[in-house]
Motif scaffolding. Structure first.
Motif, mmCIF file in Angstrom:
data_model
loop_
_atom_site.group_PDB
_atom_site.id
_atom_site.type_symbol
_atom_site.label_atom_id
_atom_site.label_comp_id
_atom_site.label_asym_id
_atom_site.label_seq_id
_atom_site.Cartn_x
_atom_site.Cartn_y
_atom_site.Cartn_z
ATOM 1 N N UNK A 67 0.839 -1.206 0.000
ATOM 2 C CA UNK A 67 0.000 0.000 0.000
ATOM 3 C C UNK A 67 0.866 1.245 0.000
ATOM 4 N N UNK A 68 1.990 1.170 0.694
ATOM 5 C CA UNK A 68 2.894 2.313 0.697
ATOM 6 C C UNK A 68 3.432 2.626 -0.676
ATOM 7 N N UNK A 69 3.750 1.602 -1.451
ATOM 8 C CA UNK A 69 4.220 1.844 -2.809
ATOM 9 C C UNK A 69 3.132 2.496 -3.663
ATOM 10 N N UNK A 70 1.871 2.024 -3.459
ATOM 11 C CA UNK A 70 0.770 2.617 -4.230
ATOM 12 C C UNK A 70 0.592 4.089 -3.900
ATOM 13 N N UNK A 99 3.909 4.919 -10.350
ATOM 14 C CA UNK A 99 2.509 4.522 -10.505
ATOM 15 C C UNK A 99 1.654 5.716 -10.902
ATOM 16 N N UNK A 100 1.916 6.867 -10.286
ATOM 17 C CA UNK A 100 1.159 8.070 -10.636
ATOM 18 C C UNK A 100 1.401 8.456 -12.099
ATOM 19 N N UNK A 101 2.645 8.384 -12.513
ATOM 20 C CA UNK A 101 2.977 8.746 -13.900
ATOM 21 C C UNK A 101 2.321 7.784 -14.884
ATOM 22 N N UNK A 102 2.326 6.477 -14.548
ATOM 23 C CA UNK A 102 1.691 5.498 -15.430
ATOM 24 C C UNK A 102 0.189 5.739 -15.522
ATOM 25 N N UNK A 103 -0.423 6.005 -14.348
ATOM 26 C CA UNK A 103 -1.861 6.285 -14.371
ATOM 27 C C UNK A 103 -2.160 7.533 -15.175
ATOM 28 N N UNK A 104 -1.339 8.549 -15.055
ATOM 29 C CA UNK A 104 -1.551 9.791 -15.807
ATOM 30 C C UNK A 104 -1.393 9.541 -17.307
ATOM 31 N N UNK A 105 -0.372 8.730 -17.686
ATOM 32 C CA UNK A 105 -0.156 8.416 -19.117
ATOM 33 C C UNK A 105 -1.318 7.614 -19.671
ATOM 34 N N UNK A 106 -1.803 6.622 -18.855
ATOM 35 C CA UNK A 106 -2.936 5.812 -19.323
ATOM 36 C C UNK A 106 -4.182 6.659 -19.477
#
Length: 313
Positions: free
Chosen positions: A259-262, A268-275
């Motif tokens: 959960x800490x990594x999330x 993860x934030x950058x990947x979600x933003x790109x997606x």
């Protein structure tokens, strides 16, 4: 046997000399016919005089015999004699103290019961007890400053009182006394009114006190009931729950956990933003070229065209 006049004269002269020596010794505080034991001590300065008293528990048991200055050590050597019947420890203390407000000094033996009896000629340790005169002498500057400040304050107070009394004549004084008398009468009347109110509401006050007593008893009973109901256990459970919540928050804050990594990983934030951006472009392309997606099963491929900024806006 007839005694000659010369013999009588010689006996009389010798008797006078002996009497003179005895009286002189007596005035010095010495008794030629008393057996004493002599001991020694020392001080940093001399505050004694010949024949100063030596006491133990407030009782005089001896006196100071001699006072000498030691040029090698800079100390004052004091020899004192005590009654031979007195037995005290060699480890006792000879205390120099003030005997009264006039500044007289004496020695006091502070006996130590350790069984090691002092012998005549022994050296006894000494100490100095600060007295009233010594303390006043040390603190005289502070006392004088405080006294001067007090006198100045009193003078200022009297000046202010004189300024308040504008009319110094007898008429002004009479008027002041009359006003004071009026104030006292008003205060007496007020106290009488308060006393009357208390008497009139005596029952109400008693009832109020009784209600207060009952309320305090009920609060005491309530506290006992809460204690018996296990309030402490409930608070302990709440404490354990808060500890568990704190551990969970610590795990969330730990960047090494899942959960800490999330929560803390920027990738993860950058990947979600790109997606999200790609999904937005896909939806925009579906909106602009719906025919392309109706022909998914067709073999004819329609090339992708990047939308312009106007289309995106």
């Amino acid at each position: 046997m007839k005694i000659s006049r010369e013999v009588k004269t010689a006996v009389l002269v010798l008797s006078g000399i002996a009497l003179f020596i005895y009286l002189f010794s007596y005035l010095k505080g010495e008794d030629l016919f008393t057996n004493t034991d002599t001991y020694y001590t020392e001080f940093d300065y001399n505050a004694l005089s010949m024949s100063s008293s030596v006491t133990i528990k407030g009782n005089k048991v001896g006196k100071v015999e001699d006072i000498k200055y030691d040029f090698k050590t800079g100390k004052t050597i004091v020899s004192f004699s005590v009654n031979p019947q007195l037995e005290f420890s060699k480890n006792s203390i000879v205390r120099l103290y003030e005997t009264g407000i006039m500044g007289g000094n004496a020695l006091a033996l502070v006996n130590v019961n350790d069984g090691e009896i002092a012998k005549p000629g022994d050296f006894i340790q000494s100490e100095v007890q600060p007295g009233l005169i010594t303390s006043l002498r040390k603190n005289f500057s502070g006392l004088s400053s405080d006294l001067d400040s007090t006198i100045r304050t009193a003078d200022t107070l009297m000046t202010n009182i004189n300024e308040m009394v504008e009319d110094e004549s007898s008429e002004g004084i009479k008027a002041t006394i009359a006003e004071l008398n009026t104030t006292l009468r008003a205060f007496k009347s007020l106290s009488g009114t308060i006393e009357g109110m208390v008497k009139q509401n005596e029952n109400k006050i008693a009832a109020l006190l009784e209600n207060f007593e009952q309320t305090s008893a009920n609060l005491n009973a309530l506290s006992i009931e809460l204690k018996e109901a296990g309030l402490s256990n409930t608070l302990a459970n709440v404490d354990n729950t808060l500890l568990s919540l704190q551990e969970t928050l610590s795990k969330l804050d730990n960047p090494t956990g899942t959960v800490g990594k999330l929560l803390n990983d920027d990738a993860l934030y950058n990947n979600l933003e790109s997606a999200t951006k790609e999904l937005e472009l896909l939806l925009l392309d579906i909106k602009l070229h719906p025919a392309r997606y109706r022909r998914i099963l067709s073999k004819k491929e329609i090339p992708y065209e990047k939308p312009t900024e106007d289309q995106m806006n």
